[in-house]
Design a protein around this motif. Structure first.
Motif, PDB file in Angstrom:
ATOM      1  N   ALA A  20       0.477  10.166  -0.368  1.00 44.89           N
ATOM      2  CA  ALA A  20      -0.146   9.154   0.491  1.00 44.89           C
ATOM      3  C   ALA A  20      -1.647   9.037   0.258  1.00 44.89           C
ATOM      4  O   ALA A  20      -2.233   7.984   0.511  1.00 44.89           O
ATOM      5  N   ALA A  21      -2.262  10.099  -0.220  1.00 45.72           N
ATOM      6  CA  ALA A  21      -3.719  10.096  -0.383  1.00 45.72           C
ATOM      7  C   ALA A  21      -4.173   9.572  -1.740  1.00 45.72           C
ATOM      8  O   ALA A  21      -5.372   9.506  -2.011  1.00 45.72           O
ATOM      9  N   THR A  22      -3.231   9.193  -2.605  1.00 47.13           N
ATOM     10  CA  THR A  22      -3.600   8.677  -3.927  1.00 47.13           C
ATOM     11  C   THR A  22      -3.088   7.258  -4.098  1.00 47.13           C
ATOM     12  O   THR A  22      -2.046   6.890  -3.551  1.00 47.13           O
ATOM     13  N   ALA A  23      -3.826   6.479  -4.869  1.00 41.79           N
ATOM     14  CA  ALA A  23      -3.461   5.078  -5.107  1.00 41.79           C
ATOM     15  C   ALA A  23      -3.235   4.836  -6.595  1.00 41.79           C
ATOM     16  O   ALA A  23      -3.947   5.398  -7.441  1.00 41.79           O
ATOM     17  N   THR A  24      -2.245   4.011  -6.906  1.00 40.85           N
ATOM     18  CA  THR A  24      -2.020   3.546  -8.268  1.00 40.85           C
ATOM     19  C   THR A  24      -2.592   2.143  -8.371  1.00 40.85           C
ATOM     20  O   THR A  24      -2.127   1.222  -7.697  1.00 40.85           O
ATOM     21  N   PHE A  25      -3.622   1.977  -9.185  1.00 42.86           N
ATOM     22  CA  PHE A  25      -4.326   0.695  -9.239  1.00 42.86           C
ATOM     23  C   PHE A  25      -3.598  -0.291 -10.144  1.00 42.86           C
ATOM     24  O   PHE A  25      -3.166   0.065 -11.247  1.00 42.86           O
ATOM     25  N   PRO A  26      -3.454  -1.549  -9.705  1.00 44.66           N
ATOM     26  CA  PRO A  26      -2.912  -2.588 -10.584  1.00 44.66           C
ATOM     27  C   PRO A  26      -3.797  -2.760 -11.815  1.00 44.66           C
ATOM     28  O   PRO A  26      -5.026  -2.633 -11.738  1.00 44.66           O
ATOM     29  N   MET A  27      -3.205  -3.056 -12.937  1.00 41.66           N
ATOM     30  CA  MET A  27      -3.949  -3.193 -14.187  1.00 41.66           C
ATOM     31  C   MET A  27      -4.977  -4.317 -14.108  1.00 41.66           C
ATOM     32  O   MET A  27      -6.036  -4.247 -14.744  1.00 41.66           O
ATOM     33  N   TRP A  28      -4.677  -5.354 -13.344  1.00 44.42           N
ATOM     34  CA  TRP A  28      -5.560  -6.510 -13.289  1.00 44.42           C
ATOM     35  C   TRP A  28      -6.708  -6.353 -12.282  1.00 44.42           C
ATOM     36  O   TRP A  28      -7.579  -7.214 -12.186  1.00 44.42           O
ATOM     37  N   LEU A  29      -6.719  -5.238 -11.530  1.00 40.31           N
ATOM     38  CA  LEU A  29      -7.736  -5.065 -10.494  1.00 40.31           C
ATOM     39  C   LEU A  29      -9.071  -4.675 -11.117  1.00 40.31           C
ATOM     40  O   LEU A  29      -9.157  -3.674 -11.838  1.00 40.31           O
ATOM     41  N   PRO A  30     -10.151  -5.434 -10.847  1.00 41.34           N
ATOM     42  CA  PRO A  30     -11.466  -5.076 -11.402  1.00 41.34           C
ATOM     43  C   PRO A  30     -11.927  -3.706 -10.914  1.00 41.34           C
ATOM     44  O   PRO A  30     -11.614  -3.285  -9.795  1.00 41.34           O
ATOM     45  N   GLU A  31     -12.691  -3.032 -11.730  1.00 45.71           N
ATOM     46  CA  GLU A  31     -13.188  -1.699 -11.394  1.00 45.71           C
ATOM     47  C   GLU A  31     -14.010  -1.716 -10.099  1.00 45.71           C
ATOM     48  O   GLU A  31     -13.959  -0.774  -9.308  1.00 45.71           O
ATOM     49  N   LEU A  32     -14.726  -2.802  -9.882  1.00 51.24           N
ATOM     50  CA  LEU A  32     -15.586  -2.903  -8.709  1.00 51.24           C
ATOM     51  C   LEU A  32     -14.791  -2.862  -7.406  1.00 51.24           C
ATOM     52  O   LEU A  32     -15.285  -2.388  -6.375  1.00 51.24           O
ATOM     53  N   LEU A  33     -13.548  -3.364  -7.445  1.00 49.05           N
ATOM     54  CA  LEU A  33     -12.752  -3.452  -6.229  1.00 49.05           C
ATOM     55  C   LEU A  33     -11.864  -2.235  -6.004  1.00 49.05           C
ATOM     56  O   LEU A  33     -11.180  -2.146  -4.974  1.00 49.05           O
ATOM     57  N   ARG A  34     -11.865  -1.302  -6.935  1.00 50.46           N
ATOM     58  CA  ARG A  34     -10.955  -0.172  -6.819  1.00 50.46           C
ATOM     59  C   ARG A  34     -11.237   0.739  -5.627  1.00 50.46           C
ATOM     60  O   ARG A  34     -10.295   1.196  -4.967  1.00 50.46           O
ATOM     61  N   PRO A  35     -12.497   1.021  -5.289  1.00 50.62           N
ATOM     62  CA  PRO A  35     -12.727   1.842  -4.091  1.00 50.62           C
ATOM     63  C   PRO A  35     -12.181   1.191  -2.810  1.00 50.62           C
ATOM     64  O   PRO A  35     -11.589   1.871  -1.968  1.00 50.62           O
ATOM     65  N   ALA A  36     -12.387  -0.122  -2.679  1.00 45.67           N
ATOM     66  CA  ALA A  36     -11.878  -0.817  -1.492  1.00 45.67           C
ATOM     67  C   ALA A  36     -10.356  -0.807  -1.480  1.00 45.67           C
ATOM     68  O   ALA A  36      -9.727  -0.624  -0.421  1.00 45.67           O
ATOM     69  N   TYR A  37      -9.744  -0.985  -2.655  1.00 41.42           N
ATOM     70  CA  TYR A  37      -8.284  -0.964  -2.739  1.00 41.42           C
ATOM     71  C   TYR A  37      -7.749   0.420  -2.371  1.00 41.42           C
ATOM     72  O   TYR A  37      -6.758   0.545  -1.634  1.00 41.42           O
ATOM     73  N   ALA A  38      -8.402   1.465  -2.889  1.00 45.50           N
ATOM     74  CA  ALA A  38      -7.970   2.832  -2.585  1.00 45.50           C
ATOM     75  C   ALA A  38      -8.062   3.110  -1.090  1.00 45.50           C
ATOM     76  O   ALA A  38      -7.179   3.755  -0.502  1.00 45.50           O
ATOM     77  N   ASN A  39      -9.112   2.613  -0.449  1.00 40.95           N
ATOM     78  CA  ASN A  39      -9.269   2.809   0.983  1.00 40.95           C
ATOM     79  C   ASN A  39      -8.161   2.111   1.764  1.00 40.95           C
ATOM     80  O   ASN A  39      -7.668   2.630   2.773  1.00 40.95           O
ATOM     81  N   ALA A  40      -7.750   0.927   1.289  1.00 41.17           N
ATOM     82  CA  ALA A  40      -6.720   0.162   1.983  1.00 41.17           C
ATOM     83  C   ALA A  40      -5.320   0.694   1.726  1.00 41.17           C
ATOM     84  O   ALA A  40      -4.450   0.622   2.603  1.00 41.17           O
TER      85      ALA A  40
END
Length: 326
Positions: free
Chosen positions: A85-105
């Motif tokens: 639950a504490a880890t996120a798998t980032f979509p390939m198309w997600l910009p690096e800048l938005l990854r912290p916000a995505y991980a938080n969500a």
């Protein structure tokens, strides 16, 4: 038994579906609920409710109670979230800048039972259905129920809660909201001070439970609820609120000020004091000394903001009238 649910079934969903879930889950996140309630309190008019400011303040208190209730129960049961639950798998198309916000969500930390998102969404959206006058009651309940269902489903899709966590969260939210409705009702006018007081008591109780189990982060979350609720209670009891509208410019300024206070409170809770202030020891005691006044001021400012704006506007109106007479 608690692990039986849909987490495994949703683990293979396409990343685009998970990304949508990460976006929609914000409908039940603390920042979204409190921002929406503050704006409702400032901008709501008689098209939404017969007593829009009273209703808006009451709903802010309901939201703070939800935070206190979920914190108390998580501290009491101490049940973990699903694995990963504490880890996120980032979509390939997600910009690096938005990854912290995505991980938080898309992630969750600490304890998972019951779901705080489910409790908060049920109480806030259920409160909107109960206290607003827009549409008819059945339509309001259907809309609120749909939003609660979406938020609850996203928590399971994201893998941060088991199904039972969100089901119990909804049930707890309904019971707590039922109690607060009885507390708030006074004839045809809700009593925000009563609900703020109830939220203060719930926040203190949550802090006691968290202290008894040695959970520092939960103590600070409870302090945010208790401090904020007492700030709202004190302002409403001492001054109430102006009926004058808050214009968009004043709302932007108020949002910035209140947001800074809340960010400070949650920053102290999550990051700690050395990073924020750089001088005091990072202990729960010192963090409480920062969190309590910040949360107190944040909610007090939300409730007092229409009065502040009205007082600031009066000298300008007086000068304008004087210039017109000249």
């Amino acid at each position: 038994m608690r692990g039986v649910g849909l987490v495994e079934a949703f683990s293979a969903l396409p990343e685009s579906v998970v990304a949508v879930a990460a976006l929609l889950t914000q409908l039940g996140d603390v920042w979204f609920l409190y921002l929406g309630l503050a704006l409702l309190y400032w901008f709501g008019d008689d098209r939404l409710a017969a007593n829009p400011r009273r209703v808006g303040a009451t709903l802010i208190a309901v939201g703070l109670t939800a935070l206190a209730v979920s914190t108390a129960l998580k501290s009491l049961f101490l049940l973990p979230r699903p694995p990963g639950a504490a880890t996120a798998t980032f979509p390939m198309w997600l910009p690096e800048l938005l990854r912290p916000a995505y991980a938080n969500a898309a992630t969750g930390e600490h304890f998972g039972f019951p779901s705080g998102h489910a409790v908060g969404a049920t109480m806030v959206y259920g409160g909107l259905a109960a206290f607003l006058d827009v549409w008819d009651r059945r339509t309001r309940r259907l809309v609120a129920g749909g939003i609660v269902a979406v938020v609850s489903l996203t928590r399971v899709v994201l893998g941060v809660h088991y199904l039972v966590d969100v089901v119990v969260g909804v049930a707890v939210g309904l019971v707590a909201l039922f109690v607060l409705q009885r507390v708030a009702r006074s004839g045809f006018r809700p009593r925000p001070d009563r609900v703020f007081f109830a939220a203060t008591v719930a926040g203190v109780a949550a802090a006691v439970v968290a202290l008894a189990t040695g959970l520092d982060n939960e103590v600070l979350d409870a302090a945010i609820a208790a401090g904020g609720a007492f700030g709202g209670y004190l302002v409403w009891r001492l001054r109430g609120t102006e009926t004058a509208p808050v214009d968009p410019v004043a709302a932007v300024l108020g949002t910035a000020l209140v947001g800074a206070l809340f960010v400070g409170a949650y920053g102290v809770t999550v990051v700690g004091l050395p990073y924020v202030f750089g001088v005091v020891p990072d202990t729960t005691r010192f963090r409480l000394l920062a969190v309590l006044p910040l949360s107190f001021l944040a909610v007090a400012l939300v409730v007092a903001w229409p009065t502040v704006v009205a007082h600031l506007r009066r000298p300008a109106l007086a000068e304008s009238d004087t210039a017109g007479e000249g």
